[in-house]
Design a protein around this motif. Structure first.
Motif, PDB file in Angstrom:
ATOM      1  N   LEU A 129     149.074 -12.369  55.541  1.00  0.00           N
ATOM      2  CA  LEU A 129     150.146 -11.822  56.427  1.00  0.00           C
ATOM      3  C   LEU A 129     149.676 -11.878  58.042  1.00  0.00           C
ATOM      4  O   LEU A 129     150.326 -12.150  58.878  1.00  0.00           O
ATOM      5  N   ALA A 130     148.749 -11.221  58.243  1.00  0.00           N
ATOM      6  CA  ALA A 130     148.165 -11.021  59.492  1.00  0.00           C
ATOM      7  C   ALA A 130     147.629 -12.317  60.264  1.00  0.00           C
ATOM      8  O   ALA A 130     148.017 -12.593  61.225  1.00  0.00           O
ATOM      9  N   ASN A 169     161.472 -11.090  60.300  1.00  0.00           N
ATOM     10  CA  ASN A 169     161.099 -10.234  59.470  1.00  0.00           C
ATOM     11  C   ASN A 169     161.996  -8.965  59.403  1.00  0.00           C
ATOM     12  O   ASN A 169     162.003  -8.029  60.294  1.00  0.00           O
ATOM     13  N   LEU A 229     146.023  -4.253  65.487  1.00  0.00           N
ATOM     14  CA  LEU A 229     145.978  -5.513  64.446  1.00  0.00           C
ATOM     15  C   LEU A 229     145.244  -6.642  65.405  1.00  0.00           C
ATOM     16  O   LEU A 229     144.447  -7.415  64.839  1.00  0.00           O
ATOM     17  N   TYR A 270     149.459  -6.005  56.229  1.00  0.00           N
ATOM     18  CA  TYR A 270     148.765  -6.974  57.306  1.00  0.00           C
ATOM     19  C   TYR A 270     147.172  -6.725  57.203  1.00  0.00           C
ATOM     20  O   TYR A 270     146.577  -7.581  57.847  1.00  0.00           O
ATOM     21  N   LEU A 309     156.282  -3.955  63.669  1.00  0.00           N
ATOM     22  CA  LEU A 309     155.208  -3.224  64.105  1.00  0.00           C
ATOM     23  C   LEU A 309     155.339  -2.549  65.399  1.00  0.00           C
ATOM     24  O   LEU A 309     156.056  -3.209  66.290  1.00  0.00           O
ATOM     25  N   TYR A 340     151.063 -13.916  61.377  1.00  0.00           N
ATOM     26  CA  TYR A 340     151.463 -13.251  62.416  1.00  0.00           C
ATOM     27  C   TYR A 340     150.684 -13.825  63.735  1.00  0.00           C
ATOM     28  O   TYR A 340     151.383 -14.315  64.645  1.00  0.00           O
ATOM     29  N   LEU A 349     149.396  -0.258  58.406  1.00  0.00           N
ATOM     30  CA  LEU A 349     149.302  -1.654  58.338  1.00  0.00           C
ATOM     31  C   LEU A 349     149.016  -2.197  57.072  1.00  0.00           C
ATOM     32  O   LEU A 349     149.325  -3.327  56.579  1.00  0.00           O
ATOM     33  N   PRO A 363     141.736  -8.488  58.074  1.00  0.00           N
ATOM     34  CA  PRO A 363     143.147  -8.786  58.094  1.00  0.00           C
ATOM     35  C   PRO A 363     143.647  -9.682  56.804  1.00  0.00           C
ATOM     36  O   PRO A 363     142.532 -10.119  56.287  1.00  0.00           O
TER      37      PRO A 363
END
Length: 113
Positions: free
Chosen positions: A94-95, A19, A32, A74, A24, A98, A69, A91
């Motif tokens: 993308l979250a 990324n 998150l 996210y 973050l 992750y 966020l 979320p």
């Protein structure tokens, strides 16, 4: 020496290389992870609940991190249909991606122990 943990740290370090945008920070990661945990428990999480997490920082700090966020994709804020002042934190894909990446790193680090 805890080899699995060192391998895990090396693998998550790859997240920054994958990324190329802003990564973050520790507070954003903790927020998150809390959001994802609450969703996994089917608990509704409001913006006010997140801002009240004083162990992570001031209300202004936490509000800023929530905005970050959202801006990074996210999380999303969903307005309550009955009261537009109340926003639920959720979320995004993308979250979830992750979390899957972190899970994969953990599994890889534990292989061949």
């Amino acid at each position: 020496m805890p080899n699995a943990y060192i391998r895990f740290l090396n693998l998550i370090d790859a997240l920054d290389r994958i990324n190329p945008g802003r990564s973050l920070d520790n507070i954003e990661i903790q927020m998150l992870e809390h959001i994802i945990q609450q969703q996994a428990r089917n608990h509704k999480l409001l913006v006010g609940d997140m801002i009240a997490m004083s162990h992570l920082g001031s209300q202004a700090t936490l509000h800023g991190r929530l905005k970050n966020l959202v801006a990074m994709g996210y999380i999303k804020l969903v307005e309550d249909k009955n009261d537009a002042r109340r926003k639920t934190v959720a979320p995004t894909k993308l979250a979830i991606k992750y979390v899957q990446f972190m899970s994969d790193c953990l599994e890889k680090s534990l292989k061949n122990l």
